[in-house]
Design a protein around this motif. Structure first.
Motif, PDB file in Angstrom:
ATOM      1  N   SER B 217       0.961  -1.346   0.011  1.00  0.00           N
ATOM      2  CA  SER B 217       0.013   0.101  -0.130  1.00  0.00           C
ATOM      3  C   SER B 217       0.995   1.222  -0.030  1.00  0.00           C
ATOM      4  O   SER B 217       0.562   2.386  -0.474  1.00  0.00           O
ATOM      5  N   ASP B 218       2.019   1.195   0.419  1.00  0.00           N
ATOM      6  CA  ASP B 218       3.022   2.121   0.501  1.00  0.00           C
ATOM      7  C   ASP B 218       3.498   2.609  -0.773  1.00  0.00           C
ATOM      8  O   ASP B 218       3.711   3.703  -1.241  1.00  0.00           O
ATOM      9  N   ILE B 219       3.671   1.654  -1.701  1.00  0.00           N
ATOM     10  CA  ILE B 219       4.195   1.954  -3.219  1.00  0.00           C
ATOM     11  C   ILE B 219       3.226   1.709  -4.103  1.00  0.00           C
ATOM     12  O   ILE B 219       2.256   0.582  -4.182  1.00  0.00           O
ATOM     13  N   CYS B 220       2.976   2.686  -4.878  1.00  0.00           N
ATOM     14  CA  CYS B 220       2.102   2.529  -5.794  1.00  0.00           C
ATOM     15  C   CYS B 220       2.517   2.860  -7.444  1.00  0.00           C
ATOM     16  O   CYS B 220       3.674   3.816  -7.582  1.00  0.00           O
ATOM     17  N   VAL B 246       6.305   9.053 -21.747  1.00  0.00           N
ATOM     18  CA  VAL B 246       5.846   8.751 -23.206  1.00  0.00           C
ATOM     19  C   VAL B 246       4.873   9.625 -23.687  1.00  0.00           C
ATOM     20  O   VAL B 246       3.750   9.534 -23.292  1.00  0.00           O
ATOM     21  N   GLY B 247       5.247  10.649 -24.482  1.00  0.00           N
ATOM     22  CA  GLY B 247       4.233  11.609 -24.854  1.00  0.00           C
ATOM     23  C   GLY B 247       3.976  12.606 -23.813  1.00  0.00           C
ATOM     24  O   GLY B 247       4.840  13.047 -23.201  1.00  0.00           O
ATOM     25  N   LYS B 248       2.666  12.490 -23.525  1.00  0.00           N
ATOM     26  CA  LYS B 248       2.029  13.183 -22.822  1.00  0.00           C
ATOM     27  C   LYS B 248       1.991  12.657 -21.281  1.00  0.00           C
ATOM     28  O   LYS B 248       1.552  12.939 -20.335  1.00  0.00           O
ATOM     29  N   VAL B 249       2.038  11.149 -21.447  1.00  0.00           N
ATOM     30  CA  VAL B 249       1.679  10.411 -20.431  1.00  0.00           C
ATOM     31  C   VAL B 249       2.911   9.872 -19.584  1.00  0.00           C
ATOM     32  O   VAL B 249       3.904   9.562 -20.295  1.00  0.00           O
ATOM     33  N   ILE B 250       2.891  10.333 -18.520  1.00  0.00           N
ATOM     34  CA  ILE B 250       3.978   9.720 -17.523  1.00  0.00           C
ATOM     35  C   ILE B 250       3.494   8.810 -16.512  1.00  0.00           C
ATOM     36  O   ILE B 250       2.331   8.613 -15.913  1.00  0.00           O
ATOM     37  N   THR B 251       4.673   7.732 -16.480  1.00  0.00           N
ATOM     38  CA  THR B 251       4.231   6.652 -15.502  1.00  0.00           C
ATOM     39  C   THR B 251       5.116   6.952 -14.259  1.00  0.00           C
ATOM     40  O   THR B 251       6.618   6.876 -14.588  1.00  0.00           O
ATOM     41  N   LEU B 252       4.745   6.972 -13.143  1.00  0.00           N
ATOM     42  CA  LEU B 252       5.784   7.050 -11.807  1.00  0.00           C
ATOM     43  C   LEU B 252       5.298   6.000 -10.902  1.00  0.00           C
ATOM     44  O   LEU B 252       4.312   5.262 -10.728  1.00  0.00           O
ATOM     45  N   ILE B 253       6.569   5.397 -10.699  1.00  0.00           N
ATOM     46  CA  ILE B 253       6.537   4.736  -9.233  1.00  0.00           C
ATOM     47  C   ILE B 253       6.904   5.341  -8.016  1.00  0.00           C
ATOM     48  O   ILE B 253       8.051   5.976  -7.984  1.00  0.00           O
ATOM     49  N   VAL B 254       5.914   5.587  -6.913  1.00  0.00           N
ATOM     50  CA  VAL B 254       5.973   6.429  -5.868  1.00  0.00           C
ATOM     51  C   VAL B 254       5.961   5.770  -4.485  1.00  0.00           C
ATOM     52  O   VAL B 254       5.083   4.902  -4.401  1.00  0.00           O
ATOM     53  N   LYS B 255       6.786   6.224  -3.630  1.00  0.00           N
ATOM     54  CA  LYS B 255       6.636   5.967  -2.512  1.00  0.00           C
ATOM     55  C   LYS B 255       5.696   6.606  -1.544  1.00  0.00           C
ATOM     56  O   LYS B 255       5.523   7.771  -1.889  1.00  0.00           O
ATOM     57  N   ASP B 256       5.350   6.209  -0.349  1.00  0.00           N
ATOM     58  CA  ASP B 256       4.424   6.922   0.550  1.00  0.00           C
ATOM     59  C   ASP B 256       3.165   7.463  -0.530  1.00  0.00           C
ATOM     60  O   ASP B 256       2.908   8.542  -0.750  1.00  0.00           O
ATOM     61  N   SER B 257       2.512   6.292  -0.828  1.00  0.00           N
ATOM     62  CA  SER B 257       1.564   6.481  -1.772  1.00  0.00           C
ATOM     63  C   SER B 257       0.223   7.500  -1.476  1.00  0.00           C
ATOM     64  O   SER B 257      -0.496   8.245  -2.263  1.00  0.00           O
ATOM     65  N   LYS B 258      -0.197   7.475   0.095  1.00  0.00           N
ATOM     66  CA  LYS B 258      -1.118   8.142   0.495  1.00  0.00           C
ATOM     67  C   LYS B 258      -0.735   9.723   0.190  1.00  0.00           C
ATOM     68  O   LYS B 258      -1.713  10.807  -0.481  1.00  0.00           O
ATOM     69  N   LYS B 259       0.337  10.430   0.496  1.00  0.00           N
ATOM     70  CA  LYS B 259       0.910  11.580   0.363  1.00  0.00           C
ATOM     71  C   LYS B 259       0.820  12.033  -1.173  1.00  0.00           C
ATOM     72  O   LYS B 259       0.530  12.975  -1.681  1.00  0.00           O
ATOM     73  N   ALA B 260       1.330  10.812  -1.992  1.00  0.00           N
ATOM     74  CA  ALA B 260       1.471  11.028  -3.280  1.00  0.00           C
ATOM     75  C   ALA B 260      -0.017  11.219  -4.072  1.00  0.00           C
ATOM     76  O   ALA B 260      -0.193  12.270  -4.801  1.00  0.00           O
TER      77      ALA B 260
END
Lengths: 599, 298
Positions: B217-220, B246-260
């Motif tokens: 749940s912390d990483i999404c 990729v183009g206008k789409v960004i894929t992120l892997i973020v920690k602290d998913s609530k805050k993110a």
């Protein structure tokens, strides 16, 4: 003390169980080979067997069996997955170690006991006689020696992480001392000049004269040493009489303690890998290089033509060592440089030691006692006697006349030196007289006699009996050497862990002769009457002369002549397992025509 | 509880395999130990089970130093990655051996499982397949009923059906006997199924440890497209493990998913999607973030 503090008997049981096939095989095959080989040598050797004679196979197995045993018990240290399996179990390192040692000891006790029992049975059911004292010595000595080799190999395993280093460390621990001794002896005995000082005016200056004083002369003697590889083995095996078992027991305790600490601190993570410590690796390489370089040095000293082959052997070994231990050649240039430095140091040392011994004359005074070896014409054997009569010793050493080769004696001094002396008849007779008297002084009683054989070309074992012994002993005093003899009694006693044989010339004394005949014959008649299946393939009649007969003739002969006619007896030996007493007059009648039987 | 305190271990005096590693493993959980090849997972297990002696530090089990402690070891069983069985031993012999070593060993459990798994208890183990050998080892380990069980590459060589069967057995064991189980595997999907906690060993240390649910749940993974022009700096407030555009789409892997989530929702986006990650993906992104990646190699 609670045994469970040191041992885990479940683990011990599992250790035996996992190797049961190999252990059962070894426990069966080793005593079998040992006893079978002794049995095969039955007709080549005396029927009365001494410690050395029953230890030949055991001594060879002593280098192999404890090694296998320690590998069975401690071999897991050389394999990572076995370490995981064993050490992860709820048993402390201390318990694993002591349980394995106990297991090894139990198996060794068992196998030595089996060997001893086998020898006892051999003694019981064949004509071979092995005195109980010899069996006891055999059991104790080999038990301690097998423990020793087992502990050495266990220590080597605890110090090693793979097979090659294990074998190397095992050989080094086991052989380092005898090997260095051997190297030293070789230098010493090849080069050192040993002289006996003689400042008596009667000395004959026929040897070496080193003294400034005209009255001081020196007789050179030689080191008594056999320069061969057997000496290395003999150090452990035949050095029995010279070595204290206490020393071996002390070494056992030391190796046990060392093994324990080596096991406890064994770095399990390095198993299957070669020697990790660079200095330890170089030290092992240096130690093993010593005997190789020494052999090459000796070859070179014998003939300069061996120079090239010596260099090739040394260089080859230096590289092969890396290949065996590390499975690769480690930096050839560096190794070559290291080889050159080490070889220069070692060979210079060898030359220095050689030079030292060559120029080092050792001078000793006339010894207070010597061992003298002379050939006994009467008994057709070479006999060794300890001599401590100063007059005779001096006479032998001074009276060294090379031209009279009939009277050759070998003098051994301090177990280290020997010299052949050729002495004149007068001194030789005096020596023999002294030896005879010396023999008479030996305390022979019916208590310390353990066995008697009648001896000619074959042996006949005579059962021990107090009256018989007393009678024989009473005749020992009359022992005198004679130019003719046909029949002896060999009297054996066990002294200082060795079998001592004294020979009595029965033919010289009519009373003793008749007594022995009667005694043996009565024994035969009893045995013969009780045994209907006697088979003798080759009959020899001793005491008067030989008659060879075959089975049918002999049995017919026995059938036709009952024992009630027996007045006078001959003693008949067979090469099989029986002996018979026959009326010598009947024999004369039966076989006299053949002209081979004379009264 | 297992307390690992400042453990260091090096081989041949070279780089430390483990360096000042510390962590606590609470009782009655299934703890998954993950890490790259050669990260020191097996070494750590061997130190805990007292096979290796640490250069520094100590391992306490129930507040007692575990090294060469027979009493504590009676409560531990270890199934290594490279299995060994005494030659000529059958499963029955092996079970007898374990029985002689462990007080609570359940022989009937061995017979029952051998029957269920169609293992001939009187057949020489050396004639078994790799998977069957591992089954034998796991059966005997579970039958010990000890408090701490350690499995290295637990299900290596076992087929998926029996693997699931053993997973259930392990979970039952934990529930029944309050057992603490530590296992390593490179198959994170497996660990995800049964582990409560996970520890990642990297660079000779425990890089992180957490319970699986929190970790997941912390990483999404976030896919987002913003109306305005933007670059990576727009997400500088976030703890980003991976960033791809990729183009206008960004894929992120973020920690602290609530805050993110809170922050990203506040942005003027064309679309935004939050996706859960599998444990394997978490591991890969974590390792990438630590510089352990091979995507450029192929």
């Amino acid at each position: 003390m609670n045994l469970k503090m040191l041992f885990n008997f479940n683990f011990l049981y599992q250790n035996f169980k996992k190797s049961k096939v190999l252990l059962i095989f070894l426990c069966c095959i080793i005593p079998f080979i040992n006893i079978w080989m002794i049995y095969l040598n039955l007709f080549k050797n005396n029927y009365v067997l001494d410690f050395i004679e029953i230890s030949k196979i055991t001594s060879i197995i002593a280098f192999i069996f404890p090694l296998i045993l320690s590998y069975i018990l401690f071999g897991f240290l050389l394999k990572k997955n076995v370490i995981d399996f064993v050490i992860s179990k709820p048993i402390s390192r201390k318990k694993i170690f002591f349980t394995n040692v106990l297991g090894g000891f139990i198996i060794i006790i068992f196998i030595i006991l089996l060997n001893t029992l086998g020898l006892y049975l051999l003694s019981l059911f064949t004509k071979i006689f092995i005195p109980f004292e010899v069996l006891l010595d055999y059991f104790v000595y080999w038990l301690i020696t097998y423990f020793f080799v087992f502990l050495v190999s266990s220590l080597a395993l605890c110090l090693s992480h793979n097979w090659s280093s294990f074998i190397l460390v095992y050989l080094i621990i086991l052989l380092i001392y005898p090997c260095i001794t051997l190297i030293n002896y070789n230098f010493k005995y090849r080069n050192e000049k040993v002289l006996i000082r003689c400042n008596d005016s009667s000395c004959m200056p026929n040897e070496v004269n080193l003294g400034n004083n005209d009255n001081e002369y020196y007789y050179e003697i030689k080191h008594y040493y056999s320069n061969n590889l057997n000496s290395l083995i003999n150090y452990y095996v035949y050095g029995y009489k010279n070595q204290s078992l206490l020393k071996t027991i002390c070494l056992n305790v030391i190796y046990l303690i060392l093994s324990y600490y080596a096991f406890k601190n064994h770095k399990m993570e390095y198993s299957e890998s070669s020697i990790q410590n660079v200095y330890a690796y170089k030290l092992l390489k240096f130690i093993t290089y010593l005997p190789i370089s020494f052999i090459c040095f000796m070859m070179f000293m014998d003939s300069i033509s061996f120079l090239m082959i010596s260099i090739i052997i040394c260089l080859g070994y230096y590289f092969v060592f890396d290949l065996i231990m590390k499975k690769e050649f480690i930096n050839p240039i560096k190794t070559l440089f290291e080889f050159m430095v080490v070889s220069v140091v070692i060979f210079c040392s060898y030359f220095a030691i050689n030079y030292y011994y060559k120029n080092n004359n050792k001078i000793i005074d006339i010894p207070s006692e010597i061992i003298i070896e002379y050939y006994d014409n009467i008994l057709n054997v070479s006999s060794k006697v300890l001599l401590n009569n100063q007059d005779i010793i001096k006479k032998i050493i001074k009276d060294n006349n090379v031209s009279d080769s009939q009277n050759n004696v070998v003098v051994y001094i301090d177990n280290n030196y020997y010299k052949n002396y050729y002495i004149n008849n007068y001194t030789f007779q005096e020596l023999k007289k002294y030896i005879n008297n010396n023999k008479l002084n030996e305390k022979v009683t019916n208590k310390n006699i353990i066995f008697i054989t009648a001896d000619s070309n074959n042996y006949i074992n005579i059962p021990l009996n107090d009256n018989f012994l007393n009678n024989v002993i009473s005749h020992i005093d009359t022992y005198k050497e004679d130019s003719y003899t046909s029949f002896y009694l060999n009297v054996y006693k066990y002294e200082n862990h060795s079998l001592k044989k004294m020979t009595i010339n029965v033919g010289k004394n009519k009373d003793l002769l008749n007594y022995v005949k009667k005694y043996v014959n009565e024994d035969f008649v009893t045995n013969f009457n009780n045994d209907n299946d006697i088979f003798c393939s080759n009959i020899k009649i001793e005491f008067l002369d030989y008659i060879n007969g075959n089975k049918s003739n002999f049995l017919t002969f026995l059938d036709n002549h009952k024992y009630d006619k027996i007045q006078d007896y001959a003693i008949i030996f067979s090469s099989g397992s029986c002996n018979y007493i026959i009326d010598s007059k009947i024999l004369l009648k039966e076989y006299g025509d053949y002209g081979v039987f004379k009264e | 509880m297992i307390e690992i305190k400042n453990i260091s271990k090096s081989f041949n005096g070279k780089k430390d395999v483990l360096m000042n590693l510390s962590c606590n493993i609470p009782d009655n959980i299934i703890y998954g130990l993950v890490g790259t090849n050669g990260s020191g997972k097996s070494t750590l297990l061997r130190i805990i089970t007292s096979i290796y002696k640490p250069d520094n530090g100590k391992v306490l089990v129930d507040n007692v130093n575990v090294y060469d402690n027979e009493k504590i070891k009676k409560e531990m069983v270890f199934v290594p990655d490279d299995l060994y069985f005494y030659s000529g031993y059958t499963l029955k012999d092996l079970a007898s051996f374990y029985k002689s070593m462990y007080n609570n060993f359940d022989m009937s459990f061995v017979y029952e499982l051998a029957n269920n798994l169609k293992l001939d208890i009187n057949k020489n183990i050396s004639s078994f397949s790799k998977g069957m050998k591992r089954q034998c080892a796991i059966i005997c380990a579970l039958a010990t009923n000890v408090k701490y069980m350690f499995f290295d590459e637990t299900f290596d060589g076992i087929d998926p059906i029996i693997r699931n069967y053993f997973k259930k057995l392990i979970i039952n064991q934990m529930a029944k006997q309050d057992t603490t189980i530590i296992m390593t595997s490179h198959n994170l999907r497996e660990l995800e199924d049964i582990c409560d906690n996970l520890g990642l060993i990297h660079d000779s240390k425990i890089f992180f440890e957490s319970d699986i649910n929190s970790l997941k749940s912390d990483i999404c993974k976030v896919q987002i497209s913003l109306k305005n022009e933007f670059d990576k700096d727009a997400f500088s407030k976030l703890n980003i493990l991976s960033y791809k555009k990729v183009g206008k789409v960004i894929t992120l892997i973020v920690k602290d998913s609530k805050k993110a989530k809170k922050y990203l929702n506040s942005l003027d986006s064309i679309f935004i999607e939050f996706l859960p990650l599998t444990l394997e993906e978490i591991f890969i992104y974590q390792m990438e973030a630590l510089g352990y990646e091979f995507k450029n190699v192929i």
